[in-house]
Design an enzyme around this catalytic site. Structure first.
Site, PDB file in Angstrom:
ATOM      1  N   GLY A 233       0.945  -1.313   0.049  1.00 19.59           N
ATOM      2  CA  GLY A 233       0.045   0.016  -0.114  1.00 19.59           C
ATOM      3  C   GLY A 233       0.805   1.291  -0.096  1.00 19.59           C
ATOM      4  N   SER A 234       0.319   2.418   0.767  1.00 22.17           N
ATOM      5  CA  SER A 234       0.948   3.589   0.597  1.00 22.17           C
ATOM      6  C   SER A 234       2.153   3.836   1.643  1.00 22.17           C
ATOM      7  CB  SER A 234       0.097   4.790   0.772  1.00 22.17           C
ATOM      8  OG  SER A 234      -0.598   4.582   1.975  1.00 22.17           O
ATOM      9  N   THR A 237       0.766   4.881   5.211  1.00 29.31           N
ATOM     10  CA  THR A 237       0.011   3.751   5.744  1.00 29.31           C
ATOM     11  C   THR A 237       1.277   2.869   6.488  1.00 29.31           C
ATOM     12  OG1 THR A 237      -1.885   3.991   4.605  1.00 29.31           O
ATOM     13  CG2 THR A 237      -1.593   1.881   6.050  1.00 29.31           C
ATOM     14  N   ALA A 238       2.355   2.650   5.656  1.00 27.79           N
ATOM     15  CA  ALA A 238       3.599   1.942   6.128  1.00 27.79           C
ATOM     16  C   ALA A 238       4.009   2.388   7.341  1.00 27.79           C
ATOM     17  CB  ALA A 238       4.419   1.736   4.862  1.00 27.79           C
ATOM     18  N   CYS A 288       1.295  -0.460  -9.325  1.00 26.84           N
ATOM     19  CA  CYS A 288       2.432  -0.169  -8.355  1.00 26.84           C
ATOM     20  C   CYS A 288       3.771  -0.020  -9.196  1.00 26.84           C
ATOM     21  CB  CYS A 288       2.510  -0.718  -7.196  1.00 26.84           C
ATOM     22  SG  CYS A 288       3.015  -2.346  -7.173  1.00 26.84           S
ATOM     23  N   GLU A 383       3.352   9.665  -6.922  1.00 26.32           N
ATOM     24  CA  GLU A 383       2.630   8.665  -7.403  1.00 26.32           C
ATOM     25  C   GLU A 383       1.156   8.925  -7.397  1.00 26.32           C
ATOM     26  OE1 GLU A 383       2.430   3.874  -6.831  1.00 26.32           O
ATOM     27  OE2 GLU A 383       1.952   4.853  -4.940  1.00 26.32           O
TER      28      GLU A 383
END
Length: 486
Positions: A233-234, A237-238, A288, A383
């Protein structure tokens, strides 16, 4: 609220799957189709209560599953793959309705790959080995011990395929799993639970908890009984996941965003290079790995652009269920607004839309190519995750590599050149987890996969997956000291 919904004629249970049973939540959330915005159904909305139950179920099931033989685990994974193949049309139908990707792609590529994910890691488990070696006469033996309950948090752009990239190796390793699918595309994870149960996977070995990450994410990633966390994911969030996992030092595997380059040199086959560039619109740009920054040697840039526009203009955008469609909708109105905002701000800053640059009716965004963009601009550095490419030119190999590496990401890169020596020089200098030369998206599961810089932490695939999902142990045995049992 009904506990089952019909999606394209396929029945899907909307409840969680915990400890081998369906579990409903007091609240629900609406799941809508990006094809036409229609509500597919109300999905059980997880809370820390369901998370606690799922982790407890995974913990309770772990000793028995970890204690099964490699051969038995492999047989079960092959049985799951059989179930996927048996229900391939149903899975393809539901996934297309749920996330808007092309039905033809799901039928021919994605769902067969889901089955392959299980078969590959089942077979890799059986041959997973490390040759014993000696140290001053002592024998070293490397083994892979199951680590424990694993939280797998997956994205919405290829829901089932990306989930099973994680589920399959985690189960093969002997771990139990708590799978949290993306709230924008949760439905095929529910079907996977059914398939796994029918294949004989014991209760509690695979659990599926649905809901919003902001509501259950911390409960999942901070739980002291969780032994592994894998997230796709993003970057924001990571960061939150990493902070949450830090208290327990839970090992993480993070596959994050990308802003990958496609380098086109003057000696490249231009038709091939154009094909590679247009291919980046796959899945409405929601990939991605997509090489969204097209870097072209200035001596061929005009001709490349002409051929690109000619080919890209032939793409058919529309209903993903239609066999003739090349580009479907974007996943959610919020994502569409994000894409449009990136493009509008880029144009306001001086960028020129060679093609596209606007929304279409519904949740569709026109395939877009922007030129006249600055290297430090938002559109080049961030992105977008939509069908938006930028085109920049370079004078020589040195400038090409500099531009390619000049972002905070490092997930992938693609190089188009007719010179093998140049390919070797350039790929050695690119910062990326995967580099493709004169091809794109050729992915073998035995190869390592992951990103550099802000594109991720760690690698999965082949033995690398088992290195992550297991506690790798080295046993050193002396050549003497054994009791006489004669």
């Amino acid at each position: 609220m009904p506990t089952k919904i019909s999606v394209g004629g396929v029945s899907v249970d909307t409840r969680h799957w915990i400890g081998g049973e369906r579990v409903a939540s007091a609240e629900t959330f609406a799941d809508s189709s990006p094809i036409d915005g229609s509500v597919l159904g109300e999905i059980s909305r997880g809370t820390p209560k369901e998370v606690a139950a799922a982790v407890a179920a995974a913990k309770a099931a772990f000793p028995a599953w970890a204690g099964t033989s490699r051969a038995e685990r492999a047989r079960t994974l092959h049985a799951i793959a059989d179930g996927v193949e048996k229900r391939l049309e149903e899975l393809a139908t539901v996934e297309t309705h749920d996330n808007g990707a092309l039905l033809r792609s799901h039928r021919r590529g994605v769902m067969p790959r889901v089955a392959h994910n299980f078969r590959f890691f089942a077979d890799w488990l059986l041959k997973l080995d490390h040759e014993d070696f000696e140290t001053r006469g002592h024998t070293n033996h490397v083994s892979w011990d199951p680590a424990g309950p694993s939280v797998l948090i997956t994205p919405w752009n290829a829901p089932l395929m990306l989930a099973t990239w994680k589920v399959a190796p985690a189960l093969a390793a002997g771990n139990t799993v708590i799978l949290k699918p993306a709230e924008w595309s949760p439905l095929t994870a529910s079907l996977l639970a059914d398939i796994a149960a029918e294949a004989g996977l014991p209760a509690g070995v695979l659990n599926v908890v649905q809901g919003y990450g902001v509501e259950i994410g911390d409960a999942l990633t901070s739980h002291p009984d969780v032994r592994r966390i894998s997230f796709t994911g993003s970057v924001p969030t990571a960061r939150r996941i990493a902070a949450s996992a830090a208290a327990n030092l839970t090992p993480l595997s993070l596959e994050l965003g990308g802003k990958s380059p496609l380098l086109v040199f003057a000696d490249a086959d231009l038709d091939l290079a154009v094909d590679l560039a247009v291919e980046q619109y796959d899945n409405a740009g929601q990939v991605c790995l997509a090489a969204t920054r097209v870097l072209v040697e200035e001596t061929v840039a005009q001709e490349f652009t002409r051929r690109f526009v000619e080919k890209a203009s032939r793409l058919q955008q529309g209903d993903p269920r239609d066999e003739a469609t090349d580009i479907g909708p974007n996943i959610h109105p919020r994502q569409l607004e994000k894409i449009d905002g990136f493009v509008r701000r880029a144009v306001e800053a001086g960028a020129r839309a060679v093609i596209g640059g606007h929304r279409e009716e519904g949740q569709y965004y026109a395939p877009t190519l922007l030129t006249d963009v600055a290297q430090d601009s938002e559109i080049v550095q961030e992105e977008v995750f939509g069908p938006v490419l930028t085109l920049q030119t370079f004078a020589d190999e040195e400038e090409a590599v500099r531009l390619a590496n000049d972002t905070r990401f490092g997930l992938a890169a693609t190089v188009a050149t007719g010179d093998p020596e140049r390919a070797e020089r350039v790929t050695a200098r690119l910062v990326a987890g995967t580099v493709w030369v004169n091809c794109f998206f050729v992915r073998d599961l035995q190869a390592p996969f992951g990103g550099s810089r802000h594109s991720g932490v760690g690698r999965e695939g082949g033995t690398w997956s088992f290195d992550f999902y297991c506690d790798v142990k080295n046993t050193v045995t002396a050549p003497k000291g054994w009791a006489d049992h004669g």
